[in-house]
Write a protein that holds these residues in place. Structure first.
Motif, PDB file in Angstrom:
ATOM      1  N   ILE A 195      42.953  47.898  62.576  1.00 45.12           N
ATOM      2  CA  ILE A 195      41.980  47.048  62.428  1.00 45.12           C
ATOM      3  C   ILE A 195      41.672  46.227  63.654  1.00 45.12           C
ATOM      4  N   ASP A 196      42.746  46.155  64.544  1.00 41.56           N
ATOM      5  CA  ASP A 196      42.190  45.566  66.026  1.00 41.56           C
ATOM      6  C   ASP A 196      41.345  46.453  66.626  1.00 41.56           C
ATOM      7  N   MET A 197      41.540  47.932  66.723  1.00 41.84           N
ATOM      8  CA  MET A 197      40.621  48.835  67.209  1.00 41.84           C
ATOM      9  C   MET A 197      39.306  48.824  66.555  1.00 41.84           C
ATOM     10  N   THR A 222      40.166  49.430  58.711  1.00 47.45           N
ATOM     11  CA  THR A 222      38.951  48.373  58.377  1.00 47.45           C
ATOM     12  C   THR A 222      38.360  48.592  56.970  1.00 47.45           C
ATOM     13  N   ASP A 223      38.709  50.016  56.326  1.00 49.79           N
ATOM     14  CA  ASP A 223      38.121  49.992  54.869  1.00 49.79           C
ATOM     15  C   ASP A 223      38.969  49.043  53.680  1.00 49.79           C
ATOM     16  N   GLU A 224      40.196  49.052  54.308  1.00 50.70           N
ATOM     17  CA  GLU A 224      40.982  48.030  53.394  1.00 50.70           C
ATOM     18  C   GLU A 224      41.516  46.871  54.030  1.00 50.70           C
ATOM     19  N   PHE A 225      40.934  46.197  55.072  1.00 54.40           N
ATOM     20  CA  PHE A 225      41.312  45.093  55.489  1.00 54.40           C
ATOM     21  C   PHE A 225      42.115  44.017  54.770  1.00 54.40           C
ATOM     22  N   HIS A 226      41.628  44.108  53.391  1.00 58.32           N
ATOM     23  CA  HIS A 226      42.029  43.077  52.437  1.00 58.32           C
ATOM     24  C   HIS A 226      43.554  43.233  52.045  1.00 58.32           C
ATOM     25  N   SER A 271      51.235  51.617  47.679  1.00 58.26           N
ATOM     26  CA  SER A 271      51.242  50.887  48.923  1.00 58.26           C
ATOM     27  C   SER A 271      51.929  49.448  48.585  1.00 58.26           C
ATOM     28  N   PRO A 272      53.094  49.182  49.391  1.00 58.99           N
ATOM     29  CA  PRO A 272      53.471  47.749  49.181  1.00 58.99           C
ATOM     30  C   PRO A 272      52.731  46.490  49.502  1.00 58.99           C
ATOM     31  N   TRP A 273      51.715  47.038  50.108  1.00 61.63           N
ATOM     32  CA  TRP A 273      50.652  45.817  50.561  1.00 61.63           C
ATOM     33  C   TRP A 273      49.778  45.627  49.671  1.00 61.63           C
ATOM     34  N   ALA A 274      49.909  46.364  48.245  1.00 67.93           N
ATOM     35  CA  ALA A 274      48.900  45.911  47.231  1.00 67.93           C
ATOM     36  C   ALA A 274      49.776  46.313  45.777  1.00 67.93           C
ATOM     37  N   CYS A 275      50.952  45.829  46.006  1.00 71.46           N
ATOM     38  CA  CYS A 275      51.945  46.125  44.740  1.00 71.46           C
ATOM     39  C   CYS A 275      51.641  45.663  43.734  1.00 71.46           C
ATOM     40  N   ARG A 276      51.505  46.320  42.535  1.00 74.66           N
ATOM     41  CA  ARG A 276      51.152  45.795  41.340  1.00 74.66           C
ATOM     42  C   ARG A 276      52.333  45.208  40.609  1.00 74.66           C
TER      43      ARG A 276
END
Length: 290
Positions: A147-149, A126-130, A270-275
């Motif tokens: 996040i679901d939990m 949840t800290d990084e839900f973005h 993280s590929p989830w916030a790749c620059r």
């Protein structure tokens, strides 16, 4: 997520995928082996290790096409910059996609039917839900169990601690330019040979990657691993920011810029916030499919 699945808190996953860049700290490989023996195998969850090669070796090989790392650049006119980031796509996303296709029975370039897909679990708290995003291909559908939990990073740490896994290390390349001072100090103070390795690599990439230099495309400026843009062995990594002191009491801080300098870029590896310019769709350490 692997532990939650193995212990029945989450449904049993079919596989866990570890994308190996070939240049992780020894502590990460050691921890992965432990997870496999103590958590995954007893639960019947295979850990699949996939790779596109060794990123360190490839960067220094003049004959190898190199997917650039986000190196810190000091231009000839004194301006600062950063090279395009391609390493995540080449060394993490690409091998994960390849293995998922194989698991589905449709290796590239076979066309995957619209109704064939995997559910991929991504460990975003949840800290990084973005950072929670959908996949960029139809055959992978992302789910975010933490996040679901409604679990935060603190919840994850408490759970790992209850299982005797409090020493879980951060998965990232040994010489990642997104490291903060705390990570650089940890390498230097706990693993002298790995520190020597990254110092030597830092010196070797001063004029960019080896293939570009061999082809006459020398970097117009200098490249560094540390954001101070001085040689790593001379970089001010012993500077402890106020944010680090605060982080020892809590993971929250009112000084994000100082915290980034000390702790590194949170989304950096993280590929989830790749620059880079490539789409981000999967996690750099474990991808769990069910």
């Amino acid at each position: 997520m692997l532990a939650l699945s193995a212990n029945g808190v989450l449904p049993k996953a079919d596989y866990a995928i570890f994308a190996d860049t070939g240049w992780e700290p020894r502590a990460v490989y050691k921890h992965l082996d432990r997870l496999e023996q103590e958590v995954a195998i007893p639960a019947g969850i295979p850990i699949l290790r996939v790779s596109s090669g060794n990123i360190r070796k490839d960067a220094l090989d003049p004959e190898h096409r190199f997917a650039s790392m986000p190196l810190c650049i000091l231009n000839q006119d004194g301006r600062q910059g950063m090279t395009r980031r391609q390493c995540t796509g080449e060394y993490k996303i690409k091998p994960i996609k390849k293995r998922v296709r194989e698991l589905l029975g449709y290796p590239y370039p076979a066309r995957i039917p619209k109704d064939v897909f995997v559910e991929q679990w991504v460990g975003i708290s949840t800290d990084e839900f973005h950072r929670a995003k959908d996949a960029d291909v139809r055959y992978m559908r992302n789910r975010h169990p933490l996040i679901d939990m409604d679990w935060s990073r603190g919840d994850c740490i408490r759970y790992l601690t209850s299982l005797g896994l409090a020493d879980t290390p951060k998965s990232s390349c040994l010489g990642c330019p997104f490291h903060g001072n705390a990570q650089w100090r940890n390498i230097r103070d706990t693993s002298p040979d790995e520190w020597q390795d990254v110092v030597e690599f830092d010196a070797a990439i001063r004029q960019g990657n080896a293939r570009a230099n061999a082809s006459g495309n020398r970097l117009l400026g200098q490249a560094f691993l540390h954001r101070s843009r001085v040689p790593l062995g001379e970089a001010p990594i012993d500077h402890v920011t106020a944010a680090e002191w605060a982080a020892r009491q809590t993971e929250l801080t009112d000084a994000p810029d100082a915290q980034e300098l000390e702790q590194g870029v949170v989304d950096g590896c993280s590929p989830w916030a790749c620059r880079g310019s490539e789409p981000d769709f999967t996690r750099d350490d474990f991808g769990l499919a069910s």
